[in-house]
Design a protein around this motif. Sequence first.
Motif, PDB file in Angstrom:
ATOM      1  N   MET A 135    -123.856  59.470  63.426  1.00  0.00           N
ATOM      2  CA  MET A 135    -123.980  60.067  65.167  1.00  0.00           C
ATOM      3  C   MET A 135    -121.962  60.719  64.780  1.00  0.00           C
ATOM      4  O   MET A 135    -121.657  60.483  64.611  1.00  0.00           O
ATOM      5  N   SER A 136    -122.738  61.562  66.202  1.00  0.00           N
ATOM      6  CA  SER A 136    -121.822  62.270  66.699  1.00  0.00           C
ATOM      7  C   SER A 136    -120.467  62.348  66.784  1.00  0.00           C
ATOM      8  O   SER A 136    -120.008  60.665  67.532  1.00  0.00           O
ATOM      9  N   GLU A 137    -119.744  62.740  66.272  1.00  0.00           N
ATOM     10  CA  GLU A 137    -118.111  62.242  67.483  1.00  0.00           C
ATOM     11  C   GLU A 137    -117.788  62.342  68.095  1.00  0.00           C
ATOM     12  O   GLU A 137    -117.395  61.736  68.907  1.00  0.00           O
ATOM     13  N   SER A 138    -118.808  63.086  69.810  1.00  0.00           N
ATOM     14  CA  SER A 138    -118.944  63.225  70.627  1.00  0.00           C
ATOM     15  C   SER A 138    -119.316  61.968  71.125  1.00  0.00           C
ATOM     16  O   SER A 138    -119.176  61.000  72.530  1.00  0.00           O
TER      17      SER A 138
END
Length: 188
Positions: A1-4
Motif C-alpha cells: 500500500m502506498s504511503e499516500s
Amino acid sequence: MSESMITKQAIASGFKQLMKEKTFDKITILDITKTCGLNRQTFYYHFQDKYELLNWIFYNEVILVLTKDLSLDTWPDNLFHMLTVMKENDTFYRNAINHSFQEEFRNYLLTISEELFCSIIDHIKVNYSMPEEDQKFLSRFLSYGVVDSIVYWVKEGMVRSPLELKKHIVSIVNECKMYATKHPTTLL
C-alpha cells in the motif's frame, strides 16, 4: 500500500473516531489533524476539505464494496457486504447521513443501483420486448426503493441486521423480476 493511501486511511480513521463524539458540522480540520497526529498541511495535501474526506470514505468503504465484480450473481452478496461495513461503523454512518451527506450518499447509490437494475432487466427481457422508456422507469423505481430503504435503515438506527435487510431487498427485487416476466405489457 502506498504511503499516500496509508496517510489517507489514518486521516479517515481519525475523522471516523471524531464522528462518534461530534456531529459532522462540529468537526474542524484542526480536530481531525489533532486526532490523527498530523498537521493541517498534510491534511490539505490529501483532501481539499472535510466534505472531500467524507466522500472518499463513502467511496472506499461503500461504493467500492458494492461495485466490486458487480454482476447479476454477485449483487446480493455485495449488498450484504456493504450493509455489514455500514453496520460495523454505525455511529459514523448515522452521523454522516443524518447530519451532512445524505443526498450525496443517496445519489451515489442511486446511480449504481439504476445501472444494476437496467442490467437485470436486460437479462430478464430476453423473452419479450420492453420499450427502453419502460426499462428506465422500472430501473429508477427499483433504485429509489432500494436506496431509500438503506437510507431509512441508517436513519432509524440500523435496527435490522444487514442479513435481514439484504434478504428483504433481494426478495422484493426478485418478486419484481417475476412480475415483469409474467406481465411485460402492464409495467406502466
